[in-house]
Design a protein around this motif. Structure first.
Motif, short mmCIF file in Angstrom:
data_model
loop_
_atom_site.label_atom_id
_atom_site.label_comp_id
_atom_site.label_asym_id
_atom_site.label_seq_id
_atom_site.Cartn_x
_atom_site.Cartn_y
_atom_site.Cartn_z
N ILE A 101 0.62 -1.25 0.31
CA ILE A 101 -0.02 -0.47 0.24
C ILE A 101 0.99 1.20 -0.15
CG2 ILE A 101 -1.62 1.26 1.57
CD1 ILE A 101 -3.02 -0.73 1.76
N ARG A 102 1.41 1.26 0.84
CA ARG A 102 2.75 2.64 0.51
C ARG A 102 3.98 2.23 -0.69
NH1 ARG A 102 5.73 0.81 6.57
NH2 ARG A 102 3.79 -0.65 6.15
N GLN A 103 3.78 1.81 -0.99
CA GLN A 103 4.72 1.35 -2.49
C GLN A 103 3.41 2.29 -3.21
OE1 GLN A 103 6.47 -2.14 -3.08
NE2 GLN A 103 7.67 -1.54 -1.31
N LYS A 104 2.13 2.43 -2.78
CA LYS A 104 1.14 2.39 -4.51
C LYS A 104 0.50 1.09 -5.16
CE LYS A 104 1.61 7.07 -3.36
NZ LYS A 104 0.61 7.26 -1.96
N GLN A 105 0.42 0.08 -4.85
CA GLN A 105 -0.20 -0.99 -5.31
C GLN A 105 -0.83 -1.53 -4.49
OE1 GLN A 105 3.62 -3.36 -5.83
NE2 GLN A 105 4.70 -1.68 -6.96
N PRO A 106 -1.82 -0.97 -4.15
CA PRO A 106 -3.32 -1.85 -2.96
C PRO A 106 -3.78 -3.05 -3.32
CG PRO A 106 -3.89 0.30 -4.11
CD PRO A 106 -2.48 0.74 -4.09
N GLU A 107 -3.80 -2.58 -4.89
CA GLU A 107 -4.28 -4.21 -5.47
C GLU A 107 -3.78 -5.38 -5.82
OE1 GLU A 107 -3.98 -1.07 -7.10
OE2 GLU A 107 -5.74 -0.39 -7.86
N PHE A 112 -11.19 -0.79 -3.23
CA PHE A 112 -11.71 1.26 -3.91
C PHE A 112 -10.50 1.43 -4.98
CE2 PHE A 112 -11.22 5.66 -3.55
CZ PHE A 112 -12.20 5.80 -4.01
N ARG A 113 -9.36 1.49 -4.41
CA ARG A 113 -8.39 1.07 -5.66
C ARG A 113 -8.66 0.60 -6.32
NH1 ARG A 113 -4.00 4.37 -4.21
NH2 ARG A 113 -3.19 4.08 -6.12
N ALA A 114 -8.98 -0.29 -6.67
CA ALA A 114 -9.19 -1.59 -7.99
C ALA A 114 -10.61 -0.90 -8.71
CB ALA A 114 -9.28 -2.51 -6.80
N ASN A 115 -11.17 -0.04 -8.64
CA ASN A 115 -12.66 0.45 -8.96
C ASN A 115 -13.10 -0.52 -8.95
OD1 ASN A 115 -14.05 2.46 -10.28
ND2 ASN A 115 -13.41 1.35 -12.50
N GLN A 116 -13.25 -0.75 -7.47
CA GLN A 116 -14.71 -1.85 -7.27
C GLN A 116 -15.74 -1.62 -6.03
OE1 GLN A 116 -13.21 -6.28 -6.73
NE2 GLN A 116 -12.20 -5.37 -8.03
#
Length: 93
Positions: free
Chosen positions: A3-9, A37-41
């Motif tokens: 998540i900190r690496q901007k890869q929540p999916e 949410f970040r995965a557009n769901q």
């Protein structure tokens, strides 16, 4: 770390595994909602965020993210109500 690496999916499978071990752990519930949410769901994210509030009605980040989702869904009244609830709990959020 993902998540900190901007890869929540990419982190989602890890959070789902943690959820299987501790199903009511609020940080895991929130992180699953955030990843979705970040995965557009947003529909799925909302389900998990509602579970967060079942455990902790004062979870400011969940309220804020739920407001963001309502805004995406063009529900400004609901969005504002959720954001105001978050700000009532934590005015400097």
């Amino acid at each position: 770390a993902l998540i900190r690496q901007k890869q929540p999916e990419a982190a989602l499978p890890n959070f789902l595994a943690a959820h299987a071990i501790e199903p009511n752990f609020v940080p895991t519930l929130y992180n699953i909602g955030y990843c979705l949410f970040r995965a557009n769901q947003p529909e799925q994210a909302m389900v998990w965020l509602e579970r967060v509030l079942e455990q902790d009605q004062t979870h400011v980040a969940a309220l804020k993210l739920m407001g963001d989702i309502q805004q995406q869904w063009e529900q400004p009244e609901k969005a504002v109500a959720l954001w105001q609830q978050a700000l009532t709990i934590q005015p400097d959020y």
